[in-house]
Structure formats: C-alpha cells, structure tokens
Write an enzyme that holds these catalytic residues in place. Sequence first.
Site, PDB file in Angstrom:
ATOM      1  N   ARG A 105       8.571  -8.303  -4.334  1.00 17.95           N
ATOM      2  CA  ARG A 105       8.502  -7.336  -3.241  1.00 17.95           C
ATOM      3  C   ARG A 105       7.081  -6.801  -3.110  1.00 17.95           C
ATOM      4  NH1 ARG A 105      12.524  -2.307  -2.339  1.00 17.95           N
ATOM      5  NH2 ARG A 105      11.855  -1.782  -4.417  1.00 17.95           N
ATOM      6  N   THR A 109       4.192  -3.367   1.897  1.00 19.86           N
ATOM      7  CA  THR A 109       5.110  -3.598   3.029  1.00 19.86           C
ATOM      8  C   THR A 109       6.584  -3.538   2.597  1.00 19.86           C
ATOM      9  OG1 THR A 109       5.210  -5.977   2.653  1.00 19.86           O
ATOM     10  CG2 THR A 109       3.426  -5.172   4.068  1.00 19.86           C
ATOM     11  N   ASP A 201      19.082  -2.819 -14.352  1.00 14.85           N
ATOM     12  CA  ASP A 201      18.312  -3.996 -13.943  1.00 14.85           C
ATOM     13  C   ASP A 201      18.909  -5.235 -14.626  1.00 14.85           C
ATOM     14  OD1 ASP A 201      15.096  -4.626 -12.955  1.00 14.85           O
ATOM     15  OD2 ASP A 201      16.199  -6.110 -14.135  1.00 14.85           O
ATOM     16  N   ASP A 204      16.438  -7.329 -16.755  1.00 12.72           N
ATOM     17  CA  ASP A 204      16.093  -6.679 -18.024  1.00 12.72           C
ATOM     18  C   ASP A 204      17.252  -6.721 -19.006  1.00 12.72           C
ATOM     19  OD1 ASP A 204      13.522  -6.095 -17.301  1.00 12.72           O
ATOM     20  OD2 ASP A 204      13.942  -4.032 -16.690  1.00 12.72           O
TER      21      ASP A 204
END
Length: 210
Positions: A105, A109, A201, A204
């Site tokens: 990502r 933006t 996550d 993770d």
Amino acid sequence: MLDHLTIVSHPLVQHKLSIMRNKDTSTAGFRRLLREISLLLAYEVTRDLELTTTRIETPLEPMDAPTLDGKKLALISILRAGNGLLDGILELIPAARVGFVGLYRDPVTLQPVQYYCKLPDHLEERISIVVDPMLATGNSSAAAVSLLKAAGARNIRFLCLLAAPEGIARMQQAHPDVPIVTAAVDSHLNEHGYIVPGLGDAGDRMFGTK
Ligand code: URA
C-alpha cells in the site's frame, strides 16, 4: 454456481477460527489451524466444479467414473498471508497451478502498488481461486483480481478466512462477477484498516513476525 457471498458456517470451521482469533494461540497453533481450515474452505469454494466421466475398470467391472472436467485450477496467492491458505489447499488439489501477486500500500495515496506478479498460463481456460486470509479494505483484493482479468482470467472466485463488510462491498462494486467464500464476516474495520474483532495481522501471526 456459487452465491455472491458464501459464509462457511460449518461447526469445525467456526471452532477452529475461534481458536485462531484468541491472542494467546501460538504461531505454531495458528499456522496448523489455518492449514486445517483451508482444507474445509477449499471444499466449499470448489463445490460447483464441473465433472465429466472417465472410463475405468474397478476390480469388478468397467464403469464411467466421475472426474473433474477442464483444465487444472489456478490458485493465486496474494503475498504474503495468502501463502498460509495456499499450503492447505494444495494438499487437497495437488495438481493446481499456482500464481503469486505481491502488492503493497503506497503510504501517500493508500492505493495498492504491484511489486511482484507471476501467473500460470492459459488463465482464460482455467478457474482461478484468489486466496488471502483477510478481506479488509478490499483494495488489494480488487487490484489482484484486476491483474488476473488483464491476464485473461474470466472465471474467478475469491477465498478468505475473514471479511469486513467494507471489503465485501468494495469487491462487489469492482468485481460483481467474483463470488466470495469466507468463514465469517466481522463487524467493521478500525482506523488502521484492521478487521474488528478479527484476529490481528494474519501474516504476523502465521509467520511469527511483528
Ligand atoms: N490484514 C490483516 O492481516 N489483518 C487485518 O485485520 C486486516 C488486514
């Protein structure tokens, strides 16, 4: 035909998912459960595959036995968490072709940027199953599906473990032709884009990183 959205409510899936959500579940436990759940989810996402018949001989007599029709499936993992689902599905469908899509990502933006893409050939003749445990904003999932379509894929489905309503809406707006299969739809996304209550996550937790 799969529905636009399938929630796999099987008790084994729900039980295993609850253990995965628990923050005290170890990395090894999380990984093992994800592999187990991925087999059950794979069963659902492939339930409408077409069959043909193949002439075989049992020890008693010849028969026209049902076998999968068409070209080998394509499994497309969105890196890196998609690999946790991929491993289990490959145990069930060992002949599947495998592709990988890497997206990050952009911090400014907030849009997904591709850093890796390696896809199987003849996607236009295959059913593609895109795998990513977490359908959160839906931005990277929608971008991965767009990449597949640009490469010729026409028959695509999306498999995840957990989905947020925002991600489902984004996918259905960008790719209404792509059915979604998930174990659960959670409440919402928090301000960091995490699914709530979720499981944290996924990358993770499965790889033991922070
Ligand atoms: N990705 C994750 O791993 N977890 C979330 O909750 C959202 C996106």
